[in-house]
Design a protein around this motif. Structure first.
Motif, mmCIF file in Angstrom:
data_model
loop_
_atom_site.group_PDB
_atom_site.id
_atom_site.type_symbol
_atom_site.label_atom_id
_atom_site.label_comp_id
_atom_site.label_asym_id
_atom_site.label_seq_id
_atom_site.Cartn_x
_atom_site.Cartn_y
_atom_site.Cartn_z
ATOM 1 N N VAL A 65 0.842 -1.200 0.000
ATOM 2 C CA VAL A 65 0.000 0.000 0.000
ATOM 3 C C VAL A 65 0.880 1.255 0.000
ATOM 4 O O VAL A 65 1.702 1.452 0.902
ATOM 5 N N GLU A 66 0.685 2.093 -1.007
ATOM 6 C CA GLU A 66 1.454 3.334 -1.139
ATOM 7 C C GLU A 66 1.034 4.359 -0.096
ATOM 8 O O GLU A 66 1.861 5.093 0.434
ATOM 9 N N GLY A 67 -0.269 4.429 0.190
ATOM 10 C CA GLY A 67 -0.733 5.393 1.174
ATOM 11 C C GLY A 67 -2.202 5.702 1.017
ATOM 12 O O GLY A 67 -2.936 5.028 0.282
ATOM 13 N N ILE A 68 -2.638 6.757 1.723
ATOM 14 C CA ILE A 68 -4.035 7.178 1.748
ATOM 15 C C ILE A 68 -4.101 8.654 1.382
ATOM 16 O O ILE A 68 -3.388 9.479 1.970
ATOM 17 N N GLY A 69 -4.946 8.999 0.427
ATOM 18 C CA GLY A 69 -5.175 10.392 0.054
ATOM 19 C C GLY A 69 -6.588 10.792 0.416
ATOM 20 O O GLY A 69 -7.534 10.046 0.173
ATOM 21 N N MET A 70 -6.751 11.988 0.988
ATOM 22 C CA MET A 70 -8.033 12.380 1.554
ATOM 23 C C MET A 70 -8.487 13.752 1.078
ATOM 24 O O MET A 70 -7.695 14.692 1.016
ATOM 25 N N GLY A 71 -9.778 13.867 0.757
ATOM 26 C CA GLY A 71 -10.415 15.150 0.510
ATOM 27 C C GLY A 71 -11.233 15.543 1.727
ATOM 28 O O GLY A 71 -12.024 14.738 2.245
ATOM 29 N N VAL A 72 -11.026 16.757 2.218
ATOM 30 C CA VAL A 72 -11.640 17.233 3.457
ATOM 31 C C VAL A 72 -12.514 18.454 3.152
ATOM 32 O O VAL A 72 -12.073 19.362 2.434
ATOM 33 N N PRO A 73 -13.737 18.511 3.694
ATOM 34 C CA PRO A 73 -14.642 19.635 3.379
ATOM 35 C C PRO A 73 -14.319 20.906 4.161
ATOM 36 O O PRO A 73 -15.095 21.353 5.013
ATOM 37 N N GLY A 74 -13.168 21.485 3.857
ATOM 38 C CA GLY A 74 -12.755 22.717 4.506
ATOM 39 C C GLY A 74 -11.350 23.066 4.070
ATOM 40 O O GLY A 74 -10.712 22.309 3.331
ATOM 41 N N PRO A 75 -10.837 24.206 4.517
ATOM 42 C CA PRO A 75 -9.474 24.597 4.138
ATOM 43 C C PRO A 75 -8.434 23.660 4.742
ATOM 44 O O PRO A 75 -8.513 23.299 5.923
ATOM 45 N N VAL A 76 -7.456 23.257 3.932
ATOM 46 C CA VAL A 76 -6.348 22.424 4.396
ATOM 47 C C VAL A 76 -5.056 23.089 3.927
ATOM 48 O O VAL A 76 -4.858 23.305 2.733
ATOM 49 N N SER A 77 -4.172 23.421 4.852
ATOM 50 C CA SER A 77 -2.924 24.086 4.487
ATOM 51 C C SER A 77 -1.978 23.077 3.842
ATOM 52 O O SER A 77 -2.165 21.859 3.960
ATOM 53 N N PRO A 78 -0.953 23.553 3.144
ATOM 54 C CA PRO A 78 -0.045 22.640 2.435
ATOM 55 C C PRO A 78 0.628 21.585 3.317
ATOM 56 O O PRO A 78 1.019 20.535 2.819
ATOM 57 N N ASP A 79 0.736 21.831 4.634
ATOM 58 C CA ASP A 79 1.362 20.834 5.505
ATOM 59 C C ASP A 79 0.363 19.832 6.084
ATOM 60 O O ASP A 79 0.716 19.007 6.931
ATOM 61 N N GLY A 80 -0.906 19.900 5.626
ATOM 62 C CA GLY A 80 -1.911 18.944 6.079
ATOM 63 C C GLY A 80 -2.722 19.382 7.273
ATOM 64 O O GLY A 80 -3.494 18.596 7.840
ATOM 65 N N THR A 81 -2.597 20.649 7.667
ATOM 66 C CA THR A 81 -3.362 21.153 8.803
ATOM 67 C C THR A 81 -4.758 21.589 8.365
ATOM 68 O O THR A 81 -4.897 22.407 7.456
ATOM 69 N N VAL A 82 -5.764 21.026 9.006
ATOM 70 C CA VAL A 82 -7.152 21.428 8.774
ATOM 71 C C VAL A 82 -7.416 22.706 9.559
ATOM 72 O O VAL A 82 -7.144 22.777 10.761
ATOM 73 N N LEU A 83 -7.954 23.716 8.872
ATOM 74 C CA LEU A 83 -8.218 25.006 9.514
ATOM 75 C C LEU A 83 -9.712 25.150 9.777
ATOM 76 O O LEU A 83 -10.389 26.001 9.231
ATOM 77 N N LYS A 84 -10.236 24.226 10.573
ATOM 78 C CA LYS A 84 -11.638 24.142 10.974
ATOM 79 C C LYS A 84 -12.519 23.598 9.850
ATOM 80 O O LYS A 84 -12.528 24.132 8.749
#
Length: 313
Positions: A65-84
């Motif tokens: 398994v190479e990994g997991i890619g995710m779409g999140v319903p909100g702003p996500v900064s380039p380092d993977g931080t969800v901003l609420k």
């Protein structure tokens, strides 16, 4: 490159998941409920558990398994931080690090609209183009910008918020974002219904000849336009004008090779695309007038395709 990867599209009601070969073949899709109780604390553990169960079901080794890619319903900064993510109950935290802790896999995350745009570029309507803008016309207006085959997230993950381009200064109703006069207040499914209701209300004493009513849906309006209803055609023209102008402005900034148009309202087809193209050509900077317009092809799977493409980067 390992053989498999998982794509995840987190929605407010369900989490859509996909098992892919990393060459781009979708092998399986399934959904799990989005458990938003206690500020969404169960969402990521549920996803991790679903990945484990699918690997067990398919006899897939973790080493493949190479990994997991995710779409999140909100702003996500380039380092993977969800901003609420208000509709998930999430505050500010690094979703990539947390998902990596739960699974041990490499994890990449992005805003769901941006990730869907990446999916359309990889295996959908934008295939063959390295620079594109995706426009999703549904209940609202979403968007994603792809430059040199990569998501353009912006400083805090808010790039591509096409629906909130300010279009009118005379608007009295408030958009869901808190502003007034945003593009999605007119150019979405709810927007064209609002425009039509306002028109009928303003002309109710003029015996206007139309098959439309104040409770007509977006589909009703496009169906009536296809039958030549003059009021419906005027409403479609208004939506096309606003979208054409907005996309012309966007093209001055990012100069995409293609606009990929998706979402439920895009199912209206050429009657909508033709009027968008007409006004885009009228308002676009001369060097960008030949930008291609394509229909999205991946529908609700765009997000899981994009998630996998994101982790492959």
């Amino acid at each position: 490159m390992k053989k498999y990867a998982f794509g995840v599209d987190i929605g407010g009601t369900t989490v859509k998941m996909g098992l892919f070969e990393t060459l781009g073949t979708l092998l399986d899709t399934w959904e799990i409920p989005t458990r938003k109780q206690e500020n969404g604390r169960y969402i990521l553990p549920d996803i991790a558990d679903a990945v484990d169960k699918k690997m067990e079901e398919k006899g897939i080794s973790r080493l493949d398994v190479e990994g997991i890619g995710m779409g999140v319903p909100g702003p996500v900064s380039p380092d993977g931080t969800v901003l609420k993510c208000v509709n998930l109950g999430w505050g500010v935290f690094n979703v990539e690090q947390e998902m990596n802790r739960l699974t041990g896999f490499k994890v990449k995350a992005g805003n769901d609209a941006n990730v869907a745009a990446l999916g359309e570029m990889w295996q959908g309507g934008g295939k063959g183009y390295k620079n594109l803008v995706m426009v999703t016309l549904g209940t609202g207006v979403g968007g994603g910008v792809i430059i040199d085959e990569k998501i353009l997230p912006g400083a805090v993950g808010a790039a591509g918020e096409i629906g909130h381009i300010p279009m009118r200064d005379d608007e009295t109703e408030t958009c869901g974002c808190g502003k007034k006069g945003c593009l999605e207040q007119y150019a979405s499914a709810t927007g064209i219904v609002r425009l039509t209701r306002r028109y009928l209300e303003a002309h109710k004493n003029e015996n206007v000849q139309t098959m439309l009513k104040e409770d007509s849906t977006a589909k009703d309006i496009f169906d009536a336009a296809k039958l030549g209803d003059k009021v419906a055609l005027a409403m479609v023209d208004e939506v096309g004008l606003l979208l054409g102008k907005a996309l012309a402005a966007i093209s001055c900034v990012v100069n995409p090779e293609a606009f990929v148009i998706g979402g439920g309202m895009a199912k209206a087809g050429e009657i909508l695309l033709n009027v968008i193209r007409k006004y885009y050509t009228e308002y676009a900077f001369h060097a960008a007038r030949d930008t291609v317009f394509k229909e999205a092809e991946l529908s609700n799977n765009a997000g899981i395709y994009g998630g996998v493409r994101l982790v492959l980067e």
